[in-house]
Design a protein around this motif. Structure first.
Motif, mmCIF file in Angstrom:
data_model
loop_
_atom_site.group_PDB
_atom_site.id
_atom_site.type_symbol
_atom_site.label_atom_id
_atom_site.label_comp_id
_atom_site.label_asym_id
_atom_site.label_seq_id
_atom_site.Cartn_x
_atom_site.Cartn_y
_atom_site.Cartn_z
ATOM 1 N N ASP A 183 -12.267 -38.149 8.038
ATOM 2 C CA ASP A 183 -11.575 -37.388 7.823
ATOM 3 C C ASP A 183 -11.056 -36.708 6.248
ATOM 4 N N GLY A 184 -10.398 -35.579 6.377
ATOM 5 C CA GLY A 184 -10.229 -35.501 5.336
ATOM 6 C C GLY A 184 -10.479 -33.703 3.889
ATOM 7 N N GLY A 185 -11.916 -33.703 5.374
ATOM 8 C CA GLY A 185 -12.438 -32.994 4.542
ATOM 9 C C GLY A 185 -11.802 -31.217 4.819
ATOM 10 N N GLY A 186 -11.641 -30.478 5.136
ATOM 11 C CA GLY A 186 -10.093 -29.774 5.323
ATOM 12 C C GLY A 186 -11.027 -28.163 4.768
ATOM 13 N N LEU A 187 -10.828 -27.670 4.112
ATOM 14 C CA LEU A 187 -11.464 -26.317 3.801
ATOM 15 C C LEU A 187 -12.867 -26.033 2.996
ATOM 16 N N ALA A 188 -13.430 -27.568 2.726
ATOM 17 C CA ALA A 188 -14.075 -27.906 2.051
ATOM 18 C C ALA A 188 -15.914 -27.001 4.059
ATOM 19 N N LYS A 189 -15.273 -27.555 5.164
ATOM 20 C CA LYS A 189 -16.082 -27.423 5.749
ATOM 21 C C LYS A 189 -15.789 -25.619 6.186
ATOM 22 N N THR A 190 -15.463 -24.932 5.980
ATOM 23 C CA THR A 190 -15.363 -23.598 5.556
ATOM 24 C C THR A 190 -15.629 -23.236 4.547
ATOM 25 N N ARG A 191 -15.494 -23.285 3.489
ATOM 26 C CA ARG A 191 -15.626 -21.871 2.301
ATOM 27 C C ARG A 191 -15.376 -23.384 0.737
ATOM 28 N N VAL A 192 -16.262 -23.120 0.286
ATOM 29 C CA VAL A 192 -16.986 -24.030 -0.886
ATOM 30 C C VAL A 192 -17.438 -22.804 -2.207
ATOM 31 N N LEU A 193 -16.947 -22.891 -3.264
ATOM 32 C CA LEU A 193 -17.072 -22.395 -4.044
ATOM 33 C C LEU A 193 -17.924 -23.058 -5.828
ATOM 34 N N ALA A 194 -18.607 -22.315 -6.427
ATOM 35 C CA ALA A 194 -19.252 -22.871 -7.960
ATOM 36 C C ALA A 194 -19.705 -21.772 -8.491
ATOM 37 N N VAL A 221 -20.695 -20.808 0.216
ATOM 38 C CA VAL A 221 -20.874 -20.938 0.895
ATOM 39 C C VAL A 221 -19.706 -21.200 2.418
ATOM 40 N N GLU A 222 -19.538 -20.776 3.647
ATOM 41 C CA GLU A 222 -19.341 -20.601 4.229
ATOM 42 C C GLU A 222 -19.542 -20.893 5.508
ATOM 43 N N PHE A 231 -19.547 -24.938 6.542
ATOM 44 C CA PHE A 231 -21.215 -25.657 6.297
ATOM 45 C C PHE A 231 -20.595 -26.917 7.731
ATOM 46 N N GLY A 232 -19.360 -26.968 7.500
ATOM 47 C CA GLY A 232 -19.027 -27.798 8.980
ATOM 48 C C GLY A 232 -20.400 -27.584 9.889
ATOM 49 N N GLN A 233 -20.213 -25.977 10.438
ATOM 50 C CA GLN A 233 -21.372 -26.746 11.165
ATOM 51 C C GLN A 233 -22.529 -26.625 11.361
ATOM 52 N N GLY A 234 -22.866 -26.933 10.347
ATOM 53 C CA GLY A 234 -24.567 -26.932 10.063
ATOM 54 C C GLY A 234 -24.643 -26.389 9.099
ATOM 55 N N ALA A 235 -25.817 -26.880 8.353
ATOM 56 C CA ALA A 235 -26.798 -25.534 6.655
ATOM 57 C C ALA A 235 -26.987 -24.342 7.558
ATOM 58 N N ALA A 236 -27.702 -25.198 8.618
ATOM 59 C CA ALA A 236 -28.396 -23.611 9.540
ATOM 60 C C ALA A 236 -27.628 -22.309 9.621
ATOM 61 N N ASN A 237 -25.843 -23.445 10.549
ATOM 62 C CA ASN A 237 -25.448 -22.099 10.942
ATOM 63 C C ASN A 237 -24.255 -21.042 9.639
ATOM 64 N N ALA A 238 -24.721 -21.888 8.356
ATOM 65 C CA ALA A 238 -23.899 -21.848 7.445
ATOM 66 C C ALA A 238 -24.122 -20.480 6.753
ATOM 67 N N LYS A 239 -22.677 -19.931 5.975
ATOM 68 C CA LYS A 239 -23.471 -18.197 5.276
ATOM 69 C C LYS A 239 -23.650 -18.373 3.316
ATOM 70 N N PHE A 240 -24.625 -18.529 3.095
ATOM 71 C CA PHE A 240 -24.775 -18.303 1.669
ATOM 72 C C PHE A 240 -24.312 -16.450 1.307
ATOM 73 N N THR A 241 -23.630 -16.863 -0.137
ATOM 74 C CA THR A 241 -23.458 -15.545 -0.635
ATOM 75 C C THR A 241 -22.986 -15.736 -2.007
ATOM 76 N N GLU A 242 -24.272 -15.447 -2.895
ATOM 77 C CA GLU A 242 -24.504 -15.296 -4.354
ATOM 78 C C GLU A 242 -23.182 -15.020 -5.122
ATOM 79 N N ILE A 243 -22.702 -15.436 -6.512
ATOM 80 C CA ILE A 243 -21.895 -15.040 -6.826
ATOM 81 C C ILE A 243 -23.088 -14.362 -8.627
#
Lengths: 364, 231, 641
Positions: free
Chosen positions: C299-310, C342-343, C345-357
């Motif tokens: 547990d303890g994933g939280g926002l990492a499952k939905t949106r991460v930024l670098a 990446v948005e 990600f918790g639903q799998g890399a295939a379903n995740a959405k990547f947006t470039e900065i």
């Protein structure tokens, strides 16, 4: 610190019974989070002489001083923290947090009243009753006042605790200052630096532990053995200063050869610290040795003595003092000439009047 | 021709005169070497600086001049004791002092043709007090900086309080430097006023610092200072 | 329902308070808030300073991630003044940055985080012989033998810093721990919830081994930062110079800041870092993490499952500019191309959405914004307006706590304002940043085929993820966005950075060998050569995640300065449009066994490696509107009154 007594001695002095001492030990066991079968061990320990207790509190700070402390090569931080002192409260290293941690702090202050060493890192912010620096639901001013009034001695670690540091630089938005005037009591051992040299930080505690007394302090409350020399007077590049060999720009031939950085703004000539003699990481380097002019981080107001890469005459509240002086001298010279010219005119007029008077007298 | 009766007033003791000329030499030396220490000279205008004039020598000259200057104060103090003319400080607590200052100032502002005669011009008296204050600041900050090389020595003990009081050694350097310019500006004004007085009043100002006497045509208002009759 | 306050959170940098609502029956956290409780106003202090000095001031934001802010600052000033630093300076800065990451991660695990997992009290039950055997087992089972590219320059003959696996050693450590516990003066070990059931997840031998390594690493971490001391003169807070580095190189001068002997010290520290992470940190962490994962603690994933930024890390060679104005060279030249979001990600890399900065995004007023709905500030219209930093208004509005007084808080007002941190957003959404974000982004990009011509570092990151997935028997999507994953990835990041250190050291040596000893470009040193007004941005993937500094220079002085800091992203208060911040969501994604002893909460917060002094924004103590941070490389800078 010779007065330091064991918990059992404390109970004896207070005229309390063995029974209440044992009850205290049971309470202590549960506070420490130990199981009840540890009570006998705690009783045994409470009869022994304890280690000097250190309480380390944080105001407006960056934790760089804690980090410097654990960089100490001799003594090693582990040896110091486990063998020489009991570091009962420190936000960086302590295991505990939250309410039990705050309760432990209060317990420590009460138990070792007048016997613990208080280490303060960070400035005290006093504006608007200090609401801009809160910890444990209290203002830092509240904690500092409480902890300082019951301490045996106070160590002001870092330029923030000693003088106010970066947050006290103009315009000092949070009304921060060094702790000295706020706590208004002695002894306060000032250990300035941003951060202080690791071995200086641990050295002050070791001095207390080894010699059972506060190290001899200078006029500014700094231990003489660590702050008695200017970096300039102990700098390995000093011969180049004396010989007049200076780097004029970063990375020029002088910089590569390791000549004096005086002309790049080095604050060594004004800064009291052990950078030149102890150096950092047990003699490995210090900013000047790495080609970077000293910024004077152990001086009281160094942040407002900028620009850091310029020296006098460029530095100062009004600009280049030599330019100001030269302009003032030129203005004075012009003024003198003008005044002189007018004086000649005045003298001629006066002489004429005198001559006229004289003539009238002669004519009579 | 008008006949003018002049009277000789013996004013300055040899001790004060010797001190004065030592001070002139020392201040010039200290000023020039001070500027060179602040911003070391380089003979070959190349990058980086390689100075033919070693900073160490310049500093030693600076320190030597400072010591000679400070030591010569002993002469000044001796003169102060033995000769009333060396004691012509401003009597700021007396009403006539302010009347005299106004008198002189009106003349300097070209509103009066001349001012009354004085053994020592009251404005000059003020300026010398001011100079001594500047010199005192220079000695205090200078020795504080100098002696902090050894905080446990007698100098460190005597002057150690100065730097924390000023809020740091950088401030001590800055004050030392600004006040040095202040002294130079004083010297400008002083030399001019002396020459002007010589020219305007013909009162042997310049020679008095060699011979010790002023030869005045009028009875100076402050003549009583010499024999103690003017309190 | 229980309201639990943990204040102060210790073993972090700065002052942090969290409050959670726990359902006592289920142990579920129904609401959580995190509050930065101190603010120092450093950005305000930057005003009118010499831009060539700002690195020194702003570095004092934080002494734990010391160097991070100095590096971002000199990069911002160089972007504004279009300075291209010499090759050597770029390599040296990269070594200093990677050194920080190696040391910071190691200290974080052993000294800031470990005592949430292991207990000196439990270590007393350990058998030294079994512990010695355990050490061997761990080294056999949990090492990841991954390396960076070899330049043929391997100076370490054998691992000099190797874990002892002898019963006598562990017996000595145990005796010391025993003596401390029995003395009654627990010192740094006092008052923790040592009886918490989490500590029983690990056998006593793991506790003893970890305590031994805690002490060993406390002694050795200092040696890892030797490159800072050589190149920057000291640590914490090493020195920099705008235009390069102050540490001139000369192989002909004994007095030179950098010569062969000095480089050898750096080399030794770099090798030591590689050894410590490969033989201590990574195996220890994987052993502990595996036990937690096997106990079902994912547990303890939280926002990492939905949106991460670098933002992307490590310019390989010297580059021109970061923002588009400066040429955007930074983004074209990265060793780790994790610049993006990446948005899902918790639903799998295939379903995740990547947006470039991109460099353009930095200047776009709609991409990066801040809100103050729950921060102690006021916006003229609505507090949940999304205002780009350069349009930003900082009007403080300290509203006090929900219960208690301004100076004695009982509980903070989760419905109102409760933190000195603003809520930064990317396209109106909150994001998690940090090593975990970097790894999720690289993994997702690789899965989507967005990483052509993979660099060795990107390849190594994927190999690390594959190896750990294999070890745990879980897909990356399952273990990465968790509390354990966040902590584990930090160790992977540490291993990667130890190799990055070596990579750039080899490049530095090769470049010096080719005869180039320049470390500073002084062409633009004199402010007379500067434009009347210019803006710049400096970016750095700090140990805790995406860091950016923004500067506006006017008439040779700093007109405005703004830092958007990793811990502000992670520790920000909630927002009615964007939802909860990363800390808050992670706490709400955490099961609490005993509400009175919320060890899990402290643990999940520390899995982010909080750095609060970095995170807090500026305000005016008088309650007036003040001049603030409003920079943008494109649209210029406004000073709001």
């Amino acid at each position: 610190m010779d007065k330091r007594e064991s918990m059992w001695e404390y109970y004896l002095r207070k005229g309390m019974s063995r029974r209440s001492f044992l009850k205290g030990c049971v309470a202590l066991t549960s506070i420490m989070g130990l199981s009840t079968d540890m009570v006998s061990k705690v009783v045994e320990a409470a009869e022994k002489k304890p280690l000097p207790v250190v309480v380390w509190i944080h105001g407006h700070e960056c934790t760089g001083c804690d980090e410097s402390f654990i960089r100490s090569g001799a003594p090693l931080a582990s040896d110091l923290v486990l063998n020489e002192i009991a570091l009962e409260y420190d936000h960086l290293l302590s295991a505990a947090c939250g309410a039990p941690f705050e309760a432990h702090l209060e317990e420590t202050i009460q138990k070792y009243k007048g016997q613990y060493i208080l280490a303060v890192e960070g400035a005290v912010c006093t504006k608007d009753n200090g609401v801009y620096c809160m910890s444990g639901g209290h203002t830092f001013t509240h904690l500092l006042k409480h902890a300082a009034s019951n301490a045996l001695a106070i160590i002001a670690y870092g330029s923030c605790a000693a003088y106010g540091g970066i947050q006290a630089a103009k315009p000092n938005p949070t009304g921060s200052s060094g702790i000295g005037s706020f706590v208004g009591r002695s002894p306060i051992i000032n250990v300035p630096g941003c951060p202080p040299i690791p071995e200086v930080m641990t050295g002050v505690i070791m001095h207390l532990a080894l010699f059972n007394k506060v190290p001899s302090l200078d006029h500014d409350g700094r231990p003489k053995q660590f702050y008695g020399n200017r970096i300039h007077d102990t700098c390995y590049r000093r011969p180049f200063f004396d010989a007049g060999m200076f780097a004029e720009h970063f990375d020029d031939a002088g910089a590569k050869a390791g000549w004096c950085l005086y002309k790049l703004g080095c604050r060594g000539p004004e800064t009291y610290n052990s950078c030149g003699n102890l150096r950092w990481f047990q003699g490995m380097s210090y900013p000047i040795q790495s080609g970077a002019p000293c910024i004077g981080c152990s001086s009281a107001h160094f942040w407002d003595e900028d620009p850091l890469t310029a020296r006098m005459p460029d530095y100062g509240p009004f600009g280049n003092v030599d330019k100001i002086g030269a302009v003032a001298a030129a203005v004075t010279a012009v003024g003198v000439m003008a005044h002189g010219a007018m004086s000649i005119v005045q003298k001629n007029q006066r002489d004429k009047i005198e001559a006229k008077k004289h003539g009238e007298q002669v004519n009579k | 021709m008008k006949e003018v009766t002049r009277k000789i007033y013996y004013l300055f003791s040899p001790w004060l005169r010797i001190f004065h000329w030592i001070m002139v030499v020392c201040i010039l030396t200290l000023f020039v070497t001070g500027l060179l220490i602040t911003n070391p000279w380089f003979i070959f205008a190349v990058d980086p600086t390689y100075s033919g004039m070693m900073v160490d020598n310049i500093r030693n000259i600076h320190f030597l001049a400072a010591y000679i200057f400070s030591a010569s104060f002993i002469l000044r103090i001796y003169g102060f004791i033995v000769n009333p003319g060396d004691r012509l400080f401003s009597h700021v607590w007396k009403g006539y002092f302010y009347r005299n200052v106004v008198d002189v100032m009106l003349h300097y502002m070209f509103l009066k043709h001349e001012h009354a005669s004085y053994l020592r011009n009251p404005l000059a008296r003020c300026s010398y007090t001011f100079l001594y204050v500047l010199v005192f600041i220079e000695m205090l900050t200078g020795f504080a900086i100098y002696y902090m090389t050894n905080i446990n020595g007698i100098g460190g003990i005597l002057f150690g309080w100065v730097i924390p009081l000023l809020g740091g050694e950088y401030m001590a350097h800055l004050i030392h430097h600004y006040v040095a310019w202040g002294i130079l500006l004083f010297a400008f004004g002083h030399v001019y006023m002396v020459i002007r007085a010589e020219f305007m009043e013909g009162e042997s100002e310049v020679s008095s610092m060699f011979a010790g006497s002023k030869i005045l045509a009028h009875e100076p208002r402050d003549a009583g200072h010499l024999d103690g009759t003017l309190k | 329902m229980r309201h639990v306050v943990v204040d102060p959170i210790t073993r972090i940098e700065g002052h942090l308070r969290v409050e959670v609502q726990v359902d006592e029956g289920s142990g579920k956290v129904t609401d959580a808030l995190s509050s930065g409780t101190a603010w120092r106003g450093l950005e305000l202090i930057m005003k009118d300073r010499d831009p060539r000095d700002v690195w020194a001031y702003i570095q004092r934001i934080c002494g734990v991630c010391t160097t991070a802010h100095a590096l971002a600052s000199v990069r911002a000033v160089e972007d504004a003044l279009s300075i291209k630093i010499p090759k050597n300076a770029n390599y040296i800065r990269n070594i200093m940055a990677a050194t920080l990451t190696v040391q910071d991660h190691l200290v974080h695990f052993y000294h800031l985080h470990a005592l949430d997992w292991v207990s000196p009290v439990d270590a007393l039950a350990a058998d030294p012989v079994a512990t010695a055997n355990l050490q061997t087992t761990i080294l056999n089972a949990y090492r990841l033998p991954l390396k960076g590219p070899s330049s043929g320059l391997e100076t370490e003959a054998y691992p000099h810093d190797f874990p002892a696996a002898t019963p006598q050693y562990f017996a000595a450590v145990k005796d010391k721990v025993k003596a401390i516990v029995e003395s009654g003066q627990l010192g740094i070990f006092a008052a923790q919830w040592w009886d918490h059931p989490d500590y029983k997840l690990l056998p006593p031998e793991v506790h003893l081994l970890a305590v031994a390594h805690y002490l060993e690493m406390l002694d050795k971490q200092r040696e890892l930062v030797a490159p800072h001391v050589i190149f920057g003169g000291k640590n914490p807070h090493p020195h920099y110079v705008v235009g390069g580095m102050p540490c001139s190189i000369s192989l002909d001068d004994g007095n030179a800041p950098i010569n062969t002997a000095r480089l050898d010290i750096v080399d030794r520290a770099i090798n030591m870092g590689r050894t410590l992470v490969n033989f201590y940190y990574l195996p220890d962490l994987l052993a502990v993490g595996t036990a937690y994962v096997k106990a079902g603690r994912v547990d303890g994933g939280g926002l990492a499952k939905t949106r991460v930024l670098a933002y992307g890390a490590y310019p390989i060679e010297e580059y021109a500019g970061t923002s588009t104005k400066g040429g955007g060279g930074f983004f074209k030249n990265l060793l780790i191309r994790c610049n993006g979001v990446v948005e899902n990600f918790g639903q799998g890399a295939a379903n995740a959405k990547f947006t470039e900065i991109t460099a353009e995004d930095l200047a776009d007023p709609k991409v990066f914004t801040e809100s103050v709905e729950h921060s102690w500030y006021n916006y003229p219209q609505n507090d949940n307006d999304e205002i780009h930093p350069w349009e930003g208004i900082t009007e403080p509005k300290f509203t006090g706590p929900k219960e208690g007084t301004a100076t004695e808080w009982q509980s903070l007002n989760e419905r109102g304002k409760y933190s000195w941190l603003k809520t930064p957003k990317w396209k109106g959404k909150v994001c998690e940043v940090g090593p975990l974000a970097r790894y999720i982004i690289i993994y997702t990009k690789a899965q989507k085929g967005l990483l052509p011509d993979m660099t060795w570092a990107e390849k190594m990151m994927l190999d690390q993820i594959a190896a750990v997935s294999n070890l745990l028997g879980l897909a990356p999507e399952a273990w990465l966005p968790t509390m354990v994953g966040r902590t584990a990835v930090r160790a992977l990041d540490c291993q990667l950075h130890a190799e990055i250190n070596k990579f750039f050291f080899d490049k530095l040596i090769a470049n010096i060998r080719s005869g180039d000893t320049n470390v500073a470009n002084m062409e633009m040193w004199n402010p007379k050569n500067w434009p009347k007004e210019c803006q710049g941005v400096g970016i750095y993937e700090a140990p805790r995640g995406a860091l950016s500094h923004w500067i506006d220079i006017k008439d040779g002085k700093t007109n405005n300065y703004q830092c958007v800091v990793p811990t502000t992203w992670n520790s920000c208060p909630r927002d009615s449009k964007a939802g909860y911040g990363a800390y808050e969501l992670a706490m709400m994604d955490t099961h609490v066994q005993i509400p009175d002893k919320p060890l899990e909460i402290a643990k999940v917060i520390r899995s982010f490696d909080p750095c609060m002094a970095c995170a807090t924004h500026m305000y005016n103590a008088k309650g007036e509107r003040i001049t603030v941070i409003t920079t943008d490389p494109y649209s210029g800078t406004r000073v709001e009154k």
